[in-house]
Scaffold this active site. Structure first.
Site, PDB file in Angstrom:
ATOM      1  N   SER A 141       0.821  -1.213   0.000  1.00  0.00           N
ATOM      2  CA  SER A 141       0.000   0.000   0.000  1.00  0.00           C
ATOM      3  C   SER A 141       0.855   1.264   0.000  1.00  0.00           C
ATOM      4  O   SER A 141       0.501   2.262  -0.646  1.00  0.00           O
ATOM      5  CB  SER A 141      -0.944  -0.014   1.206  1.00  0.00           C
ATOM      6  OG  SER A 141      -0.222  -0.124   2.412  1.00  0.00           O
ATOM      7  N   THR A 142       1.993   1.260   0.694  1.00  0.00           N
ATOM      8  CA  THR A 142       2.860   2.443   0.701  1.00  0.00           C
ATOM      9  C   THR A 142       3.514   2.606  -0.670  1.00  0.00           C
ATOM     10  O   THR A 142       3.596   3.723  -1.198  1.00  0.00           O
ATOM     11  CB  THR A 142       3.929   2.335   1.818  1.00  0.00           C
ATOM     12  OG1 THR A 142       3.310   1.817   3.002  1.00  0.00           O
ATOM     13  CG2 THR A 142       4.537   3.689   2.127  1.00  0.00           C
TER      14      THR A 142
ATOM     15  N   ALA B 262       7.988  -1.429   4.122  1.00  0.00           N
ATOM     16  CA  ALA B 262       8.487  -2.491   5.002  1.00  0.00           C
ATOM     17  C   ALA B 262       7.399  -2.840   6.009  1.00  0.00           C
ATOM     18  O   ALA B 262       6.526  -2.025   6.303  1.00  0.00           O
ATOM     19  CB  ALA B 262       9.745  -2.029   5.737  1.00  0.00           C
TER      20      ALA B 262
ATOM     21  N   GLY C  20       5.126  -9.025   3.739  1.00  0.00           N
ATOM     22  CA  GLY C  20       3.714  -9.095   4.119  1.00  0.00           C
ATOM     23  C   GLY C  20       2.802  -9.220   2.904  1.00  0.00           C
ATOM     24  O   GLY C  20       1.722  -9.810   2.971  1.00  0.00           O
ATOM     25  N   GLY C  21       3.261  -8.690   1.787  1.00  0.00           N
ATOM     26  CA  GLY C  21       2.508  -8.800   0.533  1.00  0.00           C
ATOM     27  C   GLY C  21       2.982  -9.937  -0.350  1.00  0.00           C
ATOM     28  O   GLY C  21       2.602 -10.012  -1.529  1.00  0.00           O
TER      29      GLY C  21
ATOM     30  N   GLU D  85      11.409  -8.472  -4.419  1.00  0.00           N
ATOM     31  CA  GLU D  85      11.848  -7.241  -3.739  1.00  0.00           C
ATOM     32  C   GLU D  85      13.335  -7.327  -3.398  1.00  0.00           C
ATOM     33  O   GLU D  85      14.087  -6.374  -3.583  1.00  0.00           O
ATOM     34  CB  GLU D  85      11.026  -7.019  -2.463  1.00  0.00           C
ATOM     35  CG  GLU D  85       9.580  -6.662  -2.751  1.00  0.00           C
ATOM     36  CD  GLU D  85       8.687  -6.645  -1.515  1.00  0.00           C
ATOM     37  OE1 GLU D  85       7.611  -6.057  -1.607  1.00  0.00           O
ATOM     38  OE2 GLU D  85       9.055  -7.216  -0.487  1.00  0.00           O
TER      39      GLU D  85
HETATM   40  C1  5RP Z   1       5.332  -6.638   0.327  1.00  0.00           C
HETATM   41  C2  5RP Z   1       6.130  -5.867   1.302  1.00  0.00           C
HETATM   42  C3  5RP Z   1       5.614  -4.529   1.717  1.00  0.00           C
HETATM   43  O1  5RP Z   1       6.612  -3.579   1.533  1.00  0.00           O
HETATM   44  C4  5RP Z   1       5.232  -4.576   3.156  1.00  0.00           C
HETATM   45  O2  5RP Z   1       4.318  -5.641   3.344  1.00  0.00           O
HETATM   46  C5  5RP Z   1       4.602  -3.255   3.623  1.00  0.00           C
HETATM   47  O3  5RP Z   1       3.342  -3.127   3.071  1.00  0.00           O
HETATM   48  P1  5RP Z   1       2.441  -1.847   3.294  1.00  0.00           P
HETATM   49  O4  5RP Z   1       3.131  -0.712   2.599  1.00  0.00           O
HETATM   50  O5  5RP Z   1       1.132  -2.214   2.623  1.00  0.00           O
HETATM   51  O6  5RP Z   1       2.291  -1.617   4.762  1.00  0.00           O
HETATM   52  O7  5RP Z   1       7.162  -6.271   1.780  1.00  0.00           O
HETATM   53  O8  5RP Z   1       5.849  -7.920   0.138  1.00  0.00           O
END
Ligand code: 5RP
Length: 218
Positions: free
Chosen positions: A30-31, A83, A96-97, A103
């Site tokens: 999302s970021t 992150a 998390g994604g 990455e």
């Molecule tokens: C995806 C990642 C993202 O950077 C991490 O999950 C942070 O996500 P968000 O910006 O949605 O909080 O590592 O694999």
């Protein structure tokens, strides 16, 4: 400012770190999505992007930003990504994604890693967020048993298949005080593609969205 506004502020601050006429490494989440939206506004000043996921490819292309294959790129001046946790040494937990492997590859190629995050992600010790580990499907149970030997409690992220066709184990209960050592140890387990500790290649700059504005750490 709420969490989304802090994410957006950090993402928009990253635009100042993008050199003219370059290809930009772009992360996932999302970021990173806020960063892609900000990048679209200056797309005439960049050549295009290299992406760490199919989801980000779709968003970049939706904005009319050219997406390049990493194999055709000699140098990548900057990679911008979020992150799940980042500590004071700018070591991170990511994934998390479920995009951690791509990455880590794009981050390895990049000269500078600019991490964008809201203040909830800034921690003293990594590990409160379950550590994602990308695993070859047939090795899932074996890798889980090995992770238990390292003191973790792995949980299979059901229904998730990575862009590389693999599965994710989320490891709970780790207090990661020696991030580089644990990153290396987990990567030695046969069947692990990679794990979400980014310590061997940490961020160079953190743009942290806080209630008091965006703070820069390096
Ligand atoms: C995806 C990642 C993202 O950077 C991490 O999950 C942070 O996500 P968000 O910006 O949605 O909080 O590592 O694999």
């Amino acid at each position: 400012m709420n969490q989304d506004e802090m994410k957006r502020a950090a993402a928009e601050a990253a635009i100042a770190h993008i050199p003219e006429d370059c290809i930009v490494g772009v992360g996932t989440g999302s970021t990173a999505n806020y960063f892609i939206d900000a990048l679209a506004k200056i797309k005439g000043r960049i050549v295009g992007a290299v992406s760490s996921s199919e989801a980000s490819v779709a968003r970049l292309k939706g904005h009319g930003i050219a997406v390049f294959d990493l194999n055709g790129i000699d140098a990548l001046p900057v990679y911008v990504d979020g992150a799940d946790e980042i500590n004071h040494q700018l070591q991170m937990i990511k994934g998390g994604g479920a995009a951690l492997t791509r990455e880590k590859i794009v981050a390895a190629v990049a000269e500078r890693f600019v991490c964008i995050a809201d203040e909830s992600k800034y921690v003293s010790v990594l590990g409160q967020f379950p550590l994602p580990v990308e695993v070859i499907p047939m090795a899932r149970s074996y890798v889980a048993r090995e992770l238990v030997k390292l003191g973790g409690h792995p949980a299979y992220r059901e229904g998730v298949v990575t862009d590389n066709g693999n599965v994710i184990l989320d490891v709970h209960g780790l207090s990661i005080t020696e991030a580089t050592k644990l990153e290396t140890e987990i990567n030695q387990i046969v069947g692990v593609v990679t794990n979400g500790i980014f310590a061997r290649r940490r961020a160079d700059v953190l743009l942290l969205g806080t209630r008091d504005g965006v703070k820069t750490y390096s």
